[in-house]
Design a protein around this motif. Structure first.
Motif, PDB file in Angstrom:
ATOM      1  N   ARG A 118       0.843  -1.200   0.000  1.00  0.00           N
ATOM      2  CA  ARG A 118       0.000   0.000   0.000  1.00  0.00           C
ATOM      3  C   ARG A 118       0.881   1.254   0.000  1.00  0.00           C
ATOM      4  NH1 ARG A 118      -5.431  -0.898   2.112  1.00  0.00           N
ATOM      5  NH2 ARG A 118      -5.720  -2.966   3.022  1.00  0.00           N
ATOM      6  N   TRP A 119       1.891   1.255   0.868  1.00  0.00           N
ATOM      7  CA  TRP A 119       2.777   2.412   0.999  1.00  0.00           C
ATOM      8  C   TRP A 119       3.485   2.694  -0.329  1.00  0.00           C
ATOM      9  CZ3 TRP A 119       7.383   2.630   5.030  1.00  0.00           C
ATOM     10  CH2 TRP A 119       7.931   3.922   5.019  1.00  0.00           C
ATOM     11  N   GLU A 164       1.111   4.207  -2.757  1.00  0.00           N
ATOM     12  CA  GLU A 164       0.806   5.591  -2.371  1.00  0.00           C
ATOM     13  C   GLU A 164       1.970   6.517  -2.725  1.00  0.00           C
ATOM     14  OE1 GLU A 164      -1.928   6.868  -1.339  1.00  0.00           O
ATOM     15  OE2 GLU A 164      -3.133   5.184  -0.630  1.00  0.00           O
ATOM     16  N   GLU A 165       3.195   6.068  -2.529  1.00  0.00           N
ATOM     17  CA  GLU A 165       4.364   6.900  -2.836  1.00  0.00           C
ATOM     18  C   GLU A 165       4.437   7.255  -4.315  1.00  0.00           C
ATOM     19  OE1 GLU A 165       6.710   8.396  -1.118  1.00  0.00           O
ATOM     20  OE2 GLU A 165       6.550   7.544   0.901  1.00  0.00           O
ATOM     21  N   ALA A 184       2.451   9.475   2.357  1.00  0.00           N
ATOM     22  CA  ALA A 184       2.082   8.216   1.701  1.00  0.00           C
ATOM     23  C   ALA A 184       1.952   7.089   2.722  1.00  0.00           C
ATOM     24  CB  ALA A 184       3.110   7.852   0.634  1.00  0.00           C
ATOM     25  N   ARG A 221      -1.316   7.499   4.664  1.00  0.00           N
ATOM     26  CA  ARG A 221      -2.483   7.044   3.906  1.00  0.00           C
ATOM     27  C   ARG A 221      -2.576   5.523   3.885  1.00  0.00           C
ATOM     28  NH1 ARG A 221      -0.668  11.310   0.497  1.00  0.00           N
ATOM     29  NH2 ARG A 221       0.300   9.851  -0.967  1.00  0.00           N
ATOM     30  N   ALA A 222      -1.441   4.865   3.711  1.00  0.00           N
ATOM     31  CA  ALA A 222      -1.429   3.400   3.702  1.00  0.00           C
ATOM     32  C   ALA A 222      -1.852   2.840   5.054  1.00  0.00           C
ATOM     33  CB  ALA A 222      -0.033   2.903   3.335  1.00  0.00           C
TER      34      ALA A 222
END
Length: 217
Positions: A25-26, A29-30, A198, A201-202
Motif C-alpha cells: 500500500r505504501w 501511495e508513494e 504516503a 495514507r497506507a
C-alpha cells in the motif's frame, strides 16, 4: 489496468501496520497509483484460488492485468521499477537502493521475526527465559550495524527510496519492544518514515479495514 492487492480480512495486529500489505500500500501511495483491495479470510488463504496467486497461502498478492506477484519485496521492487518515485535515476544509486531492499528482508528482518516468534509463540516453553536474551542480542547486533551505517543521515543513501520503505517497514516490528529506543538515530529514522504522507495514507487504509471506519484526512 487496475491494480488489485490482497489483504487480511481481519489482521492479527488489529490494523497497526505490521501486516505486509502495508508495505505494498505504501509503495503504491508513494508513486501515486490507485489500487483496489480484495480481503481474504484465513480459510480462503489456503484454498486453491488464493494458492494459485500465492503458493504459500499468505498475503499480500498483486494483480495487474495478466501479471500476478507475491512476496512484498518483489512487489515493491516491481512498483518501484514501473513508476517513478522510489528508485533513483542514476544507475549506481538505483543499485544501492535495491541492495538496501534486500538487506532489509534478508539481513535485518530475520532476527526481528525470530524475536516476535519467541515472544508470541514460545513464551510458555521451559527454555524461553534463557533463550530470549540471546534472541534480543542478535537483534541488537543488526541494529548496531545499521545505526552505524545510517549515522546522522535522514535516509540510507541520499533521498528516500524503496530501500528505506522496506527498512522502515521491518523496523516497525520493534516499535513496541523498546529495543529501538536504544538507537536514537534509528528511532528517528522510523519516525521520519511514519511521518511521510504516503505512509499515513497506507496505514489509515489498513486500519480502516479492521475498525470498520473509513480513513480520514
Amino acid at each position: 489496468m487496475t491494480i488489485t492487492i490482497t489483504a487480511f480480512e481481519r489482521s492479527p495486529d488489529g490494523g497497526r501496520g505490521l501486516a505486509r500489505d502495508t508495505r505494498v500500500r505504501w509503495a503504491l501511495e508513494e508513486v501515486g497509483q490507485p489500487y483496489e483491495v480484495r480481503l481474504v479470510s484465513f480459510r480462503a488463504m489456503k484454498e486453491p484460488a488464493h494458492l494459485a496467486l500465492h503458493p504459500f497461502g499468505q498475503i499480500p498478492t498483486y494483480e495487474e492485468g495478466d501479471l500476478a506477484l507475491f512476496e512484498t519485496g518483489a512487489i515493491v521492487f516491481h512498483v518501484a521499477q514501473r513508476h517513478a518515485g522510489l528508485l533513483p535515476d542514476d544507475a549506481d544509486a538505483r543499485a544501492r537502493a535495491i541492495t538496501w531492499m534486500f538487506a532489509a528482508v534478508n539481513t535485518v528482518e530475520p532476527p526481528i521475526l525470530e524475536l516476535a516468534t519467541a515472544k508470541i509463540l514460545e513464551s510458555d516453553r521451559p527454555w524461553h527465559d534463557a533463550r530470549l536474551p540471546l534472541v534480543e542480542d542478535r537483534v541488537r547486533d543488526r541494529l548496531k550495524q545499521l545505526s552505524a551505517r545510517l549515522g546522522d543521515a535522514d535516509w540510507l543513501d541520499g533521498a528516500f527510496s524503496a530501500g528505506d520503505l522496506m527498512m522502515v517497514s521491518v523496523l516497525l516490528r520493534l516499535k513496541s519492544s523498546g529495543i529501538l529506543d536504544e538507537y536514537p538515530n534509528l528511532a528517528a529514522y522510523l519516525a521520519r518514515g511514519e511521518a511521510r504522507p504516503a505512509y499515513k495514507r497506507a496505514f489509515a487504509a489498513q486500519l480502516a479495514v479492521n475498525t470498520g471506519k473509513p480513513p480520514t484526512g
